[in-house]
Design a protein around this motif. Structure first.
Motif, PDB file in Angstrom:
ATOM      1  N   PHE A 202       0.841  -1.189   0.000  1.00 39.52           N
ATOM      2  CA  PHE A 202       0.000   0.000   0.000  1.00 39.52           C
ATOM      3  C   PHE A 202       0.880   1.244   0.000  1.00 39.52           C
ATOM      4  N   SER A 203       0.416   2.270  -0.703  1.00 40.90           N
ATOM      5  CA  SER A 203       1.181   3.514  -0.781  1.00 40.90           C
ATOM      6  C   SER A 203       0.243   4.689  -0.571  1.00 40.90           C
ATOM      7  N   GLN A 204       0.722   5.710   0.145  1.00 42.52           N
ATOM      8  CA  GLN A 204      -0.057   6.912   0.351  1.00 42.52           C
ATOM      9  C   GLN A 204       0.887   8.104   0.401  1.00 42.52           C
ATOM     10  N   PRO A 205       0.360   9.316   0.112  1.00 36.87           N
ATOM     11  CA  PRO A 205       1.223  10.497   0.136  1.00 36.87           C
ATOM     12  C   PRO A 205       1.840  10.689   1.519  1.00 36.87           C
ATOM     13  N   CYS A 206       3.057  11.161   1.512  1.00 33.92           N
ATOM     14  CA  CYS A 206       3.751  11.411   2.780  1.00 33.92           C
ATOM     15  C   CYS A 206       3.067  12.564   3.506  1.00 33.92           C
ATOM     16  N   PRO A 207       2.591  12.353   4.722  1.00 34.10           N
ATOM     17  CA  PRO A 207       1.899  13.434   5.450  1.00 34.10           C
ATOM     18  C   PRO A 207       2.833  14.559   5.869  1.00 34.10           C
ATOM     19  N   ALA A 208       4.112  14.291   5.938  1.00 29.86           N
ATOM     20  CA  ALA A 208       5.051  15.311   6.392  1.00 29.86           C
ATOM     21  C   ALA A 208       5.290  16.379   5.330  1.00 29.86           C
ATOM     22  N   CYS A 209       5.338  15.963   4.054  1.00 32.67           N
ATOM     23  CA  CYS A 209       5.623  16.926   2.978  1.00 32.67           C
ATOM     24  C   CYS A 209       4.463  17.089   2.008  1.00 32.67           C
ATOM     25  N   GLY A 210       3.349  16.378   2.257  1.00 34.79           N
ATOM     26  CA  GLY A 210       2.200  16.502   1.368  1.00 34.79           C
ATOM     27  C   GLY A 210       2.435  15.900   0.006  1.00 34.79           C
ATOM     28  N   GLY A 211       3.388  14.984  -0.108  1.00 35.19           N
ATOM     29  CA  GLY A 211       3.663  14.340  -1.383  1.00 35.19           C
ATOM     30  C   GLY A 211       4.659  15.064  -2.260  1.00 35.19           C
ATOM     31  N   ARG A 212       5.248  16.166  -1.771  1.00 32.17           N
ATOM     32  CA  ARG A 212       6.179  16.933  -2.601  1.00 32.17           C
ATOM     33  C   ARG A 212       7.599  16.378  -2.566  1.00 32.17           C
ATOM     34  N   GLY A 213       7.937  15.680  -1.482  1.00 38.86           N
ATOM     35  CA  GLY A 213       9.287  15.159  -1.351  1.00 38.86           C
ATOM     36  C   GLY A 213      10.249  16.163  -0.754  1.00 38.86           C
ATOM     37  N   GLN A 214       9.798  17.402  -0.588  1.00 36.90           N
ATOM     38  CA  GLN A 214      10.617  18.454  -0.007  1.00 36.90           C
ATOM     39  C   GLN A 214       9.824  19.189   1.066  1.00 36.90           C
ATOM     40  N   VAL A 215      10.542  19.762   2.015  1.00 42.45           N
ATOM     41  CA  VAL A 215       9.910  20.524   3.083  1.00 42.45           C
ATOM     42  C   VAL A 215      10.477  21.937   3.073  1.00 42.45           C
ATOM     43  N   VAL A 216       9.563  22.913   3.064  1.00 39.83           N
ATOM     44  CA  VAL A 216       9.976  24.314   3.125  1.00 39.83           C
ATOM     45  C   VAL A 216       9.901  24.739   4.585  1.00 39.83           C
ATOM     46  N   GLU A 217      11.042  24.843   5.229  1.00 39.38           N
ATOM     47  CA  GLU A 217      11.071  25.168   6.657  1.00 39.38           C
ATOM     48  C   GLU A 217      10.883  26.661   6.905  1.00 39.38           C
ATOM     49  N   ASP A 218      11.322  27.487   5.965  1.00 40.65           N
ATOM     50  CA  ASP A 218      11.169  28.931   6.100  1.00 40.65           C
ATOM     51  C   ASP A 218      10.476  29.454   4.840  1.00 40.65           C
ATOM     52  N   PRO A 219       9.108  29.470   4.828  1.00 40.22           N
ATOM     53  CA  PRO A 219       8.369  29.807   3.604  1.00 40.22           C
ATOM     54  C   PRO A 219       8.613  31.231   3.128  1.00 40.22           C
ATOM     55  N   CYS A 220       8.501  31.380   1.831  1.00 43.00           N
ATOM     56  CA  CYS A 220       8.614  32.697   1.202  1.00 43.00           C
ATOM     57  C   CYS A 220       7.445  33.574   1.677  1.00 43.00           C
ATOM     58  N   PRO A 221       7.688  34.803   2.087  1.00 43.25           N
ATOM     59  CA  PRO A 221       6.601  35.656   2.578  1.00 43.25           C
ATOM     60  C   PRO A 221       5.622  36.090   1.490  1.00 43.25           C
ATOM     61  N   THR A 222       6.045  36.029   0.248  1.00 45.57           N
ATOM     62  CA  THR A 222       5.166  36.477  -0.840  1.00 45.57           C
ATOM     63  C   THR A 222       4.152  35.403  -1.227  1.00 45.57           C
ATOM     64  N   CYS A 223       4.621  34.173  -1.399  1.00 43.24           N
ATOM     65  CA  CYS A 223       3.739  33.097  -1.883  1.00 43.24           C
ATOM     66  C   CYS A 223       3.379  32.092  -0.801  1.00 43.24           C
ATOM     67  N   ALA A 224       3.824  32.301   0.423  1.00 39.86           N
ATOM     68  CA  ALA A 224       3.532  31.411   1.555  1.00 39.86           C
ATOM     69  C   ALA A 224       4.013  29.982   1.295  1.00 39.86           C
ATOM     70  N   GLY A 225       5.076  29.851   0.529  1.00 41.58           N
ATOM     71  CA  GLY A 225       5.678  28.541   0.320  1.00 41.58           C
ATOM     72  C   GLY A 225       5.174  27.783  -0.888  1.00 41.58           C
ATOM     73  N   THR A 226       4.215  28.329  -1.633  1.00 39.10           N
ATOM     74  CA  THR A 226       3.673  27.609  -2.796  1.00 39.10           C
ATOM     75  C   THR A 226       4.543  27.749  -4.033  1.00 39.10           C
TER      76      THR A 226
END
Length: 382
Positions: A202-226
């Motif tokens: 069974f496979s499911q998206p990683c809850p820690a990164c939302g399936g992106r494979g990367q984590v933004v620890e300090d999000p950009c203030p303009t786009c809020a990390g998107t």
């Protein structure tokens, strides 16, 4: 595409002012009308109009796409029971907002792919999860109004639109300038977690990164990390000579920005050509109607007719020309970049005066008397 929470809460047909049975053409027409009325360029500083414009664009993005509309209608028909797998934004999981085990046909395909340890792209290895990896941006559509002359000759112009674009602050990384996203420690950058249970995997998206494979620890203030921000922009477009009214011109990669490093969508420019006071179009030919007097039609004459390039030409009208006859002036039509040039098609119409002087009336009565022995309707037997 996973069902979004908004699909259960919002009636996109009502947003566009159409019925659920509206045709694709009616939906597009309604969207274009509202988009013109609500566009930020037409309502500077009006926050309410800008918000309404976003709602209309979001509604058309779903019901204006045949595949998305089909899924949207099915989700609306089934109600909240259809929304099990996809949390808002497609991050996913096995439970819906209420914890139910509900899913759509697309989710069923993902589940079966997970059961046999294969993704939707085929092959073995880790299952490809929705929401993980690069995502292509949406295709956009913009309307461009052109003068008749510009459509015939071609022009380089621009269109203004408000859409998703790569964040100007972080350049799409989602991280505050000076920092970078880090590889997710939980999934090792794969974007998915697997639970091997013997024969099944069974496979499911990683809850820690939302399936992106990367984590933004300090999000950009303009786009809020998107990595994406919504802003007005101007796109230059080259209109080829001879473009037709209603023609769609595709600008590759000029649509909404992609996410997670995905490519941008395309921009489709729909051309609306204004009518000309004198000339018309028939494919690559220009058309023109020129009035002639009765003596000119009967006796023949050389007349001057205008052309779109401003240089008049002399046209020989033979004696006995009937009203409605069309003459061809070679090479004075549309000159496209590829293919042969069109012609100017000149149709003559005999002008009938509504008022006559005494001398003109006497001349016409004398002509009528001279022609009394031969009726042009004799062949009709009446």
């Amino acid at each position: 595409m996973a069902p979004q929470r908004e699909w259960f809460e919002k009636d996109y047909y009502a947003t566009l002012g159409v019925t659920e049975s509206a045709s694709a053409k009616e939906i597009t027409s309604a969207y274009r009308k509202l988009a013109r009325e609500l566009h930020p360029d037409a309502n500077p500083g009006d926050a309410a109009a800008e918000e309404r414009f976003k709602e209309v664009s979001a509604a058309y993005d779903v019901v204006g796409d045949p595949e998305k509309r089909k899924e949207y209608d099915e989700v609306r028909r089934l109600g909240p029971m259809a929304g099990g797998f996809g949390a808002p934004g497609g991050a996913g999981g096995f439970g819906g907002p209420t914890g139910g085990f509900n899913f759509s046909t697309e989710d069923l395909g993902d589940l079966l792919g997970g059961l046999f340890n294969r993704g939707r792209g085929g092959g073995g290895g880790a299952t490809r999860t929705r929401g993980a990896g690069p995502q292509r941006g949406r295709d956009l559509e913009a309307e461009l109004h052109l003068r008749f002359e510009d459509a015939v000759r071609g022009v380089t112009t621009s269109v203004n639109l408000t859409s998703d674009a790569t964040c100007s602050t972080c350049h799409g990384s989602g991280a505050r300038p000076g920092t970078s996203p880090t590889v997710c420690s939980r999934c090792g950058g794969r974007g998915a977690l697997e639970d091997n249970q013997g024969f099944f995997s069974f496979s499911q998206p990683c809850p820690a990164c939302g399936g992106r494979g990367q984590v933004v620890e300090d999000p950009c203030p303009t786009c809020a990390g998107t990595g994406v921000e919504r802003r007005p922009r101007t796109v230059k477009v080259r209109i080829p000579a001879g473009v037709d009214d209603g023609q769609r011109i595709r600008l590759k990669g000029r649509g909404d920005a992609g996410r997670n490093g995905g490519p941008a969508g395309d921009l489709f420019v729909v051309v609306s050509v204004a009518a000309h006071d004198v000339f018309g179009r028939s494919g690559r030919h220009l058309t023109l109607t020129v009035p002639v007097t009765y003596p000119e039609a009967v006796l023949g004459a050389d007349i001057r007719v205008p052309t779109l390039d401003g240089e008049p030409v002399t046209l020989r009208v033979p004696a006995g020309t009937r009203s409605g006859r069309t003459f061809r002036v070679k090479g004075r039509g549309v000159q496209p970049a590829k293919g042969p040039s069109g012609d100017l098609l000149v149709t003559v119409e005999v002008a009938v005066p509504s008022q006559l002087s005494d001398a003109e009336r006497a001349a016409v009565e004398a002509l009528a008397a001279a022609e009394s022995s031969t009726s042009p309707r004799a062949h009709l037997g009446v």
